[in-house]
Design a protein around this motif. Structure first.
Motif, short mmCIF file in Angstrom:
data_model
loop_
_atom_site.label_atom_id
_atom_site.label_comp_id
_atom_site.label_asym_id
_atom_site.label_seq_id
_atom_site.Cartn_x
_atom_site.Cartn_y
_atom_site.Cartn_z
N LEU A 112 43.56 31.45 43.77
CA LEU A 112 42.50 30.46 43.75
C LEU A 112 42.66 29.42 44.86
O LEU A 112 43.75 28.85 45.04
CB LEU A 112 42.49 29.73 42.41
N ASP A 113 41.59 29.21 45.61
CA ASP A 113 41.50 28.11 46.58
C ASP A 113 42.51 28.23 47.71
O ASP A 113 43.02 27.23 48.19
CB ASP A 113 41.64 26.76 45.86
N ILE A 114 42.83 29.46 48.11
CA ILE A 114 43.66 29.69 49.29
C ILE A 114 42.93 30.70 50.17
O ILE A 114 42.42 31.70 49.69
CB ILE A 114 45.08 30.18 48.94
N SER A 115 42.88 30.43 51.47
CA SER A 115 42.13 31.26 52.39
C SER A 115 42.61 32.71 52.37
O SER A 115 43.80 32.99 52.55
CB SER A 115 42.28 30.71 53.82
N MET A 116 41.68 33.65 52.15
CA MET A 116 42.03 35.06 52.17
C MET A 116 42.47 35.47 53.57
O MET A 116 43.37 36.29 53.74
CB MET A 116 40.85 35.91 51.71
N GLU A 117 41.84 34.87 54.58
CA GLU A 117 42.22 35.17 55.96
C GLU A 117 43.68 34.83 56.22
O GLU A 117 44.40 35.59 56.86
CB GLU A 117 41.31 34.40 56.92
N LYS A 118 44.12 33.67 55.72
CA LYS A 118 45.51 33.24 55.92
C LYS A 118 46.48 34.01 55.04
O LYS A 118 47.70 33.99 55.28
CB LYS A 118 45.63 31.74 55.61
N ASN A 119 45.99 34.69 54.01
CA ASN A 119 46.84 35.44 53.08
C ASN A 119 46.64 36.94 53.18
O ASN A 119 47.01 37.68 52.26
CB ASN A 119 46.57 34.97 51.64
N LYS A 120 46.06 37.38 54.28
CA LYS A 120 45.69 38.79 54.42
C LYS A 120 46.89 39.72 54.25
O LYS A 120 46.83 40.71 53.50
CB LYS A 120 45.04 39.03 55.79
N THR A 121 47.99 39.40 54.92
CA THR A 121 49.17 40.27 54.84
C THR A 121 49.71 40.34 53.43
O THR A 121 50.01 41.43 52.91
CB THR A 121 50.26 39.79 55.81
N GLY A 122 49.82 39.19 52.78
CA GLY A 122 50.32 39.16 51.40
C GLY A 122 49.41 39.89 50.45
O GLY A 122 49.87 40.61 49.56
N LEU A 123 48.10 39.72 50.64
CA LEU A 123 47.13 40.38 49.76
C LEU A 123 47.21 41.90 49.91
O LEU A 123 47.22 42.63 48.91
CB LEU A 123 45.71 39.90 50.09
N GLU A 124 47.27 42.37 51.14
CA GLU A 124 47.35 43.82 51.37
C GLU A 124 48.62 44.40 50.78
O GLU A 124 48.60 45.52 50.23
CB GLU A 124 47.26 44.10 52.87
N LYS A 125 49.71 43.66 50.86
CA LYS A 125 50.98 44.12 50.29
C LYS A 125 50.88 44.23 48.77
O LYS A 125 51.36 45.20 48.15
CB LYS A 125 52.11 43.16 50.68
N ILE A 126 50.25 43.24 48.15
CA ILE A 126 50.09 43.24 46.70
C ILE A 126 49.20 44.40 46.25
O ILE A 126 49.51 45.11 45.29
CB ILE A 126 49.50 41.90 46.24
N LEU A 127 48.10 44.61 46.97
CA LEU A 127 47.19 45.70 46.61
C LEU A 127 47.85 47.07 46.82
O LEU A 127 47.66 47.98 46.01
CB LEU A 127 45.91 45.61 47.45
N SER A 128 48.63 47.19 47.88
CA SER A 128 49.30 48.47 48.13
C SER A 128 50.36 48.77 47.08
O SER A 128 50.70 49.93 46.84
CB SER A 128 49.93 48.48 49.53
N ALA A 129 50.88 47.71 46.43
CA ALA A 129 51.85 47.91 45.35
C ALA A 129 51.18 48.35 44.05
O ALA A 129 51.86 48.74 43.10
CB ALA A 129 52.64 46.62 45.11
N GLY A 130 49.85 48.28 44.02
CA GLY A 130 49.12 48.73 42.84
C GLY A 130 48.73 47.64 41.86
O GLY A 130 48.16 47.93 40.81
N ALA A 131 49.03 46.38 42.20
CA ALA A 131 48.70 45.28 41.30
C ALA A 131 47.22 44.94 41.40
O ALA A 131 46.58 45.13 42.43
CB ALA A 131 49.55 44.05 41.63
N LYS A 132 46.67 44.40 40.31
CA LYS A 132 45.28 43.98 40.29
C LYS A 132 45.19 42.51 40.71
O LYS A 132 46.02 41.69 40.30
CB LYS A 132 44.68 44.17 38.90
N VAL A 133 44.15 42.18 41.50
CA VAL A 133 43.99 40.83 42.03
C VAL A 133 42.59 40.31 41.74
O VAL A 133 41.59 40.97 42.05
CB VAL A 133 44.25 40.79 43.55
N PHE A 134 42.52 39.12 41.15
CA PHE A 134 41.27 38.37 41.02
C PHE A 134 41.35 37.23 42.02
O PHE A 134 42.29 36.43 41.98
CB PHE A 134 41.12 37.83 39.60
N TYR A 135 40.37 37.12 42.90
CA TYR A 135 40.44 36.16 44.02
C TYR A 135 39.15 35.35 44.06
O TYR A 135 38.06 35.90 44.14
CB TYR A 135 40.60 36.93 45.33
N ALA A 136 39.27 34.02 44.02
CA ALA A 136 38.12 33.13 44.16
C ALA A 136 38.46 32.04 45.16
O ALA A 136 39.53 31.41 45.07
CB ALA A 136 37.74 32.52 42.81
N ASP A 137 37.53 31.81 46.10
CA ASP A 137 37.83 30.84 47.16
C ASP A 137 36.57 30.49 47.93
O ASP A 137 35.55 31.18 47.85
CB ASP A 137 38.88 31.41 48.12
#
Length: 321
Positions: free
Chosen positions: A54-79
């Protein structure tokens, strides 16, 4: 495990507050000072885990987000910050709205059909969306006195998020979130004499009095620039002080500088309230800079680049004669 990842300002805290009031669940809280936004990089997850961001730029968190998704975890993102290209992934649910007159808590408010609407209005006030918050408060039937109360609470929660490190803050944002979670209504926080509201109210006034005594370092019809001393009180007040200046002079941009320990400046930039665009683009021209259209910042601006920063602001907002 479930991870709740959120910005440590009013918008991030109150966005999560609404979600957890509506859907309580045990979670690991991941947050920090307001400018600590690359929070997803701190996570280590497995396929069984889930994440709310919540409330953190997806652009600034792109690497972390891709790593989390590749691990198979589910992500809810609002920003409401710059998102870049949103990954198309079955495990990602994204609610991104870049409108300059919204914030993450208002996005959550809409998703929850207004279950905790007064909290969302409080967040809008805290994120300096004053006109939007006033509109929503009037539509909700709140009195002028109640609007003033929510504005103060939102401002105080936001004020608590500013600092270069957690020790600068009066409350760790995770602790502040947990304390506020005891109140399903913001007016109950204000009424409780033992709540964080009263601690922050007193501290805010002391810090603001110091800032208001400082003369501008640079002043033009386009930009007002103020430098605060290298003190914890300056780091705490910089953002809400910038919001105050913006509301006092809505035709001008405003920048608040606080000197870092290494001699660089932390910069808080506010676009003119009557022209709420460009702040993020201006700050992104400098390393460690970024943000949204109406409000942005630079974490470490070298002093020798201050003139270039002023020129960039002047060039962007100057009204041609």
């Amino acid at each position: 495990m479930h991870f709740d990842v959120f910005n440590g300002d009013a918008d991030g805290i109150i966005a999560l507050l609404q979600l957890r009031l509506a859907e309580p669940k045990p979670s690991t809280l991941v947050t920090g000072v307001k400018r600590d936004i690359q929070l997803l990089a701190k996570l280590s997850v497995s396929a069984e885990d889930s994440v709310t961001a919540l409330d953190i730029s997806m652009e600034k968190n792109k690497t972390g987000l891709e790593k989390i998704l590749s691990a198979g975890a589910k992500v809810f993102y609002a920003d409401h910050h710059k998102s870049g290209d949103i990954p198309q992934h079955e495990n990602l649910t994204a609610h991104i709205d870049l409108d300059a007159n919204t914030c993450t808590a208002l996005i959550i408010d809409e998703l929850l059909a207004g279950c905790y609407h007064t909290w969302a209005i409080t967040a809008a006030y805290g994120d300096n969306l004053i006109a939007k918050a006033d509109q929503l408060a009037s539509k909700a039937g709140l009195s002028v006195e109640q609007q003033v109360q929510l504005k103060e609470l939102g401002t105080l929660i936001n004020y608590n998020g500013y600092g270069s490190k957690l020790d600068d803050l009066h409350f760790d944002p995770a602790v502040l979130f947990q304390e506020l979670l005891a109140y399903d209504d913001p007016f109950a926080v204000i009424a409780d004499q033992d709540s964080p509201f009263h601690v922050l109210q007193s501290a805010y006034q002391q810090d603001m009095d110091k800032a208001l005594a400082i003369e501008p370092q640079y002043q033009s019809a386009t930009l007002g620039l103020f430098e605060l001393p290298n003190e914890a009180s300056s780091r705490r007040i910089s953002g809400v002080y910038g919001n105050l200046l913006a509301n006092q002079s809505p035709d001008s941009a405003h920048a608040v500088l606080t000197e870092n320990r290494d001699g660089t400046y932390t910069v808080s930039l506010r676009a003119p309230l009557k022209n709420k665009q460009g702040a993020g683009d201006i700050c992104a021209q400098f390393p460690s800079g970024g943000g949204r259209a109406a409000a942005a910042g630079i974490n470490a601006l070298p002093k020798e680049q201050l003139t270039a920063f002023i020129d960039a602001v002047e060039k962007h907002y100057r009204i041609e004669a």
